[in-house]
Design a protein around this motif. Structure first.
Motif, PDB file in Angstrom:
ATOM      1  N   GLN A  69      42.188  53.667  30.466  1.00  0.00           N
ATOM      2  CA  GLN A  69      42.008  53.996  31.889  1.00  0.00           C
ATOM      3  C   GLN A  69      40.753  54.843  32.112  1.00  0.00           C
ATOM      4  O   GLN A  69      40.002  54.643  33.068  1.00  0.00           O
ATOM      5  CB  GLN A  69      43.233  54.733  32.419  1.00  0.00           C
ATOM      6  CG  GLN A  69      43.195  54.805  33.941  1.00  0.00           C
ATOM      7  CD  GLN A  69      44.318  55.664  34.490  1.00  0.00           C
ATOM      8  OE1 GLN A  69      45.389  55.728  33.900  1.00  0.00           O
ATOM      9  NE2 GLN A  69      44.068  56.316  35.611  1.00  0.00           N
ATOM     10  N   GLN A  70      40.503  55.768  31.188  1.00  0.00           N
ATOM     11  CA  GLN A  70      39.282  56.577  31.293  1.00  0.00           C
ATOM     12  C   GLN A  70      38.040  55.705  31.126  1.00  0.00           C
ATOM     13  O   GLN A  70      37.041  55.888  31.824  1.00  0.00           O
ATOM     14  CB  GLN A  70      39.295  57.682  30.221  1.00  0.00           C
ATOM     15  CG  GLN A  70      40.276  58.799  30.529  1.00  0.00           C
ATOM     16  CD  GLN A  70      40.463  59.723  29.326  1.00  0.00           C
ATOM     17  OE1 GLN A  70      40.706  59.278  28.217  1.00  0.00           O
ATOM     18  NE2 GLN A  70      40.334  61.020  29.570  1.00  0.00           N
ATOM     19  N   SER A  96      37.768  52.570  31.933  1.00  0.00           N
ATOM     20  CA  SER A  96      37.608  51.823  33.185  1.00  0.00           C
ATOM     21  C   SER A  96      37.054  52.699  34.293  1.00  0.00           C
ATOM     22  O   SER A  96      36.182  52.265  35.058  1.00  0.00           O
ATOM     23  CB  SER A  96      38.951  51.268  33.663  1.00  0.00           C
ATOM     24  OG  SER A  96      39.318  50.199  32.854  1.00  0.00           O
ATOM     25  N   GLU A  97      37.539  53.917  34.381  1.00  0.00           N
ATOM     26  CA  GLU A  97      37.069  54.829  35.433  1.00  0.00           C
ATOM     27  C   GLU A  97      35.584  55.124  35.281  1.00  0.00           C
ATOM     28  O   GLU A  97      34.833  55.113  36.262  1.00  0.00           O
ATOM     29  CB  GLU A  97      37.843  56.151  35.361  1.00  0.00           C
ATOM     30  CG  GLU A  97      39.142  56.114  36.155  1.00  0.00           C
ATOM     31  CD  GLU A  97      39.993  57.357  35.897  1.00  0.00           C
ATOM     32  OE1 GLU A  97      41.204  57.270  36.147  1.00  0.00           O
ATOM     33  OE2 GLU A  97      39.447  58.378  35.423  1.00  0.00           O
ATOM     34  N   LEU A  98      35.163  55.366  34.054  1.00  0.00           N
ATOM     35  CA  LEU A  98      33.756  55.697  33.830  1.00  0.00           C
ATOM     36  C   LEU A  98      32.859  54.481  34.077  1.00  0.00           C
ATOM     37  O   LEU A  98      31.776  54.609  34.642  1.00  0.00           O
ATOM     38  CB  LEU A  98      33.560  56.245  32.409  1.00  0.00           C
ATOM     39  CG  LEU A  98      34.188  57.629  32.194  1.00  0.00           C
ATOM     40  CD1 LEU A  98      34.079  58.059  30.744  1.00  0.00           C
ATOM     41  CD2 LEU A  98      33.533  58.672  33.095  1.00  0.00           C
ATOM     42  N   ALA A 136      33.488  52.108  36.189  1.00  0.00           N
ATOM     43  CA  ALA A 136      33.451  51.934  37.648  1.00  0.00           C
ATOM     44  C   ALA A 136      32.524  52.966  38.301  1.00  0.00           C
ATOM     45  O   ALA A 136      31.796  52.654  39.248  1.00  0.00           O
ATOM     46  CB  ALA A 136      34.863  52.047  38.221  1.00  0.00           C
ATOM     47  N   TYR A 137      32.538  54.174  37.772  1.00  0.00           N
ATOM     48  CA  TYR A 137      31.680  55.269  38.263  1.00  0.00           C
ATOM     49  C   TYR A 137      30.199  54.875  38.133  1.00  0.00           C
ATOM     50  O   TYR A 137      29.400  55.042  39.064  1.00  0.00           O
ATOM     51  CB  TYR A 137      32.015  56.500  37.427  1.00  0.00           C
ATOM     52  CG  TYR A 137      31.177  57.731  37.587  1.00  0.00           C
ATOM     53  CD1 TYR A 137      31.104  58.402  38.803  1.00  0.00           C
ATOM     54  CD2 TYR A 137      30.496  58.280  36.482  1.00  0.00           C
ATOM     55  CE1 TYR A 137      30.361  59.578  38.928  1.00  0.00           C
ATOM     56  CE2 TYR A 137      29.763  59.451  36.597  1.00  0.00           C
ATOM     57  CZ  TYR A 137      29.697  60.099  37.818  1.00  0.00           C
ATOM     58  OH  TYR A 137      28.973  61.258  37.921  1.00  0.00           O
ATOM     59  N   GLN A 158      29.309  51.660  40.372  1.00  0.00           N
ATOM     60  CA  GLN A 158      29.164  51.979  41.793  1.00  0.00           C
ATOM     61  C   GLN A 158      27.797  52.622  42.079  1.00  0.00           C
ATOM     62  O   GLN A 158      27.135  52.304  43.064  1.00  0.00           O
ATOM     63  CB  GLN A 158      30.290  52.913  42.246  1.00  0.00           C
ATOM     64  CG  GLN A 158      30.303  53.052  43.765  1.00  0.00           C
ATOM     65  CD  GLN A 158      31.490  53.859  44.266  1.00  0.00           C
ATOM     66  OE1 GLN A 158      32.383  54.209  43.492  1.00  0.00           O
ATOM     67  NE2 GLN A 158      31.490  54.161  45.548  1.00  0.00           N
ATOM     68  N   LYS A 210      32.712  66.435  32.143  1.00  0.00           N
ATOM     69  CA  LYS A 210      34.039  66.121  31.621  1.00  0.00           C
ATOM     70  C   LYS A 210      34.046  65.567  30.204  1.00  0.00           C
ATOM     71  O   LYS A 210      35.045  65.676  29.501  1.00  0.00           O
ATOM     72  CB  LYS A 210      34.708  65.095  32.548  1.00  0.00           C
ATOM     73  CG  LYS A 210      35.472  65.742  33.698  1.00  0.00           C
ATOM     74  CD  LYS A 210      35.899  64.734  34.722  1.00  0.00           C
ATOM     75  CE  LYS A 210      37.314  64.249  34.565  1.00  0.00           C
ATOM     76  NZ  LYS A 210      37.641  63.230  35.579  1.00  0.00           N
ATOM     77  N   ILE A 233      32.634  51.616  27.090  1.00  0.00           N
ATOM     78  CA  ILE A 233      32.362  51.718  28.535  1.00  0.00           C
ATOM     79  C   ILE A 233      31.375  50.617  28.943  1.00  0.00           C
ATOM     80  O   ILE A 233      31.554  49.931  29.948  1.00  0.00           O
ATOM     81  CB  ILE A 233      31.817  53.124  28.896  1.00  0.00           C
ATOM     82  CG1 ILE A 233      32.863  54.190  28.559  1.00  0.00           C
ATOM     83  CG2 ILE A 233      31.414  53.191  30.367  1.00  0.00           C
ATOM     84  CD1 ILE A 233      32.338  55.619  28.596  1.00  0.00           C
ATOM     85  N   GLN A 290      33.149  47.371  29.162  1.00  0.00           N
ATOM     86  CA  GLN A 290      33.976  47.313  30.372  1.00  0.00           C
ATOM     87  C   GLN A 290      33.108  47.016  31.604  1.00  0.00           C
ATOM     88  O   GLN A 290      33.467  46.203  32.462  1.00  0.00           O
ATOM     89  CB  GLN A 290      34.741  48.638  30.533  1.00  0.00           C
ATOM     90  CG  GLN A 290      35.618  48.717  31.767  1.00  0.00           C
ATOM     91  CD  GLN A 290      36.691  47.628  31.819  1.00  0.00           C
ATOM     92  OE1 GLN A 290      37.117  47.122  30.780  1.00  0.00           O
ATOM     93  NE2 GLN A 290      37.101  47.245  33.019  1.00  0.00           N
TER      94      GLN A 290
END
Ligand code: OOG
Ligand code: MG
Length: 263
Positions: free
Chosen positions: A4-5, A7-9, A11-12, A15, A30, A42, A45
């Protein structure tokens, strides 16, 4: 780092790339201990997210393969990433600066293979044997990180700052050129900004392709035939601005490449 981390990174970063704004590097707050392996996860992903929305991979790229680049970016080792179809800039065309954050350009030698390359232990001689053509190119890099400042894991996660590729139409047999002594210079509005030679990239640009095959082998992947592959900036990168005409000239009849930035 859990999926999940990752994916979040991804996406960050995606974007920021889509909406053209700078972000803080991942290691700044972080994730100070982000590893190279996590960074490639990452990147992978990010790649899946691009593919899922209909983009396609044009080919892999090597980065940070010359001393000039390592010194400019304060990093230590070559890395790889991917050029996507959406990043292709036709030769001689005009780009809009608003499609980028703080773009820079670098002269590169591109390779197209006739046979796939499988590491480990790939050598420059094997690369040259497997090469169909080399071509002149300009890479447009555009780190998503503030002030173009990053550590190795940051820039790997950011798909090696990949943002645009202008590929020349001159195609030469690799064996017909001396890729070590081949000269290159980049001009902006007719003024010479950087100069280099083939040997700037790991002693010989084919070494960069061998290194790519050897790094991909760790994941059980190969360097495919038929794709354009960028071997890395031969000189430090140069910032571009509105109204610029950017051109790269190679020796050994490898020709030139150019594009424009709209006013
Ligand atoms: C990383 C990308 C480096 C090259 O050719 O060295 C690269 C960067 O400098 O932002 O593409
Ligand atoms: Mg590059």
């Amino acid at each position: 780092m859990n999926p999940q981390q990752v994916s979040e990174l991804a996406a960050y970063i995606l974007q920021a790339q889509d909406e053209k704004y700078e972000i803080r590097k991942l290691t700044a707050e972080k994730y100070p201990d982000l590893t190279i392996d996590e960074a490639y996860l990452i990147q992978e992903q990010l790649m899946k997210m691009r593919l899922a929305r209909g983009d396609a991979i044009l080919g892999p790229k090597m980065g940070l393969t010359s001393y000039a680049k390592l010194k400019q970016m304060h990093v230590t080792d070559p890395i790889y990433g991917y050029i996507f179809k959406s990043m292709h800039v036709p030769e001689g065309s005009t780009i809009m600066l608003t499609n980028y954050i703080h773009p820079k350009v670098e002269p590169e030698i591109g390779f197209i293979l006739k046979n796939e390359l499988k590491g480990p232990n790939m050598t420059k001689e094997q690369v040259l044997e497997a090469t169909e053509y080399v071509f002149p190119a300009i890479e447009i890099i555009d780190s998503r990180f503030e002030n173009f400042d990053f550590t190795m894991p940051d820039v790997i996660a950011d798909n090696t700052s990949a943002s645009g590729a202008v590929m020349g139409t001159t195609m030469r047999k690799a064996t017909s050129l001396d890729l070590e002594t081949i000269g290159v210079y980049l001009t902006i509005n007719g003024k010479v900004k950087t100069i280099g030679a083939g040997a700037a990239v790991l002693g010989h640009p084919a070494e960069a392709i061998a290194a790519l095959a050897n790094m991909l082998a760790e994941k059980g992947e190969v360097v495919e035939a038929g794709q354009p592959i960028l071997s890395g900036g031969l000189t430090a990168a140069t910032t571009i601005a509105k109204g610029d005409h950017i051109a790269v000239y190679f020796g050994e009849n490898l020709g030139s490449v150019e594009f424009f930035v709209a006013n």
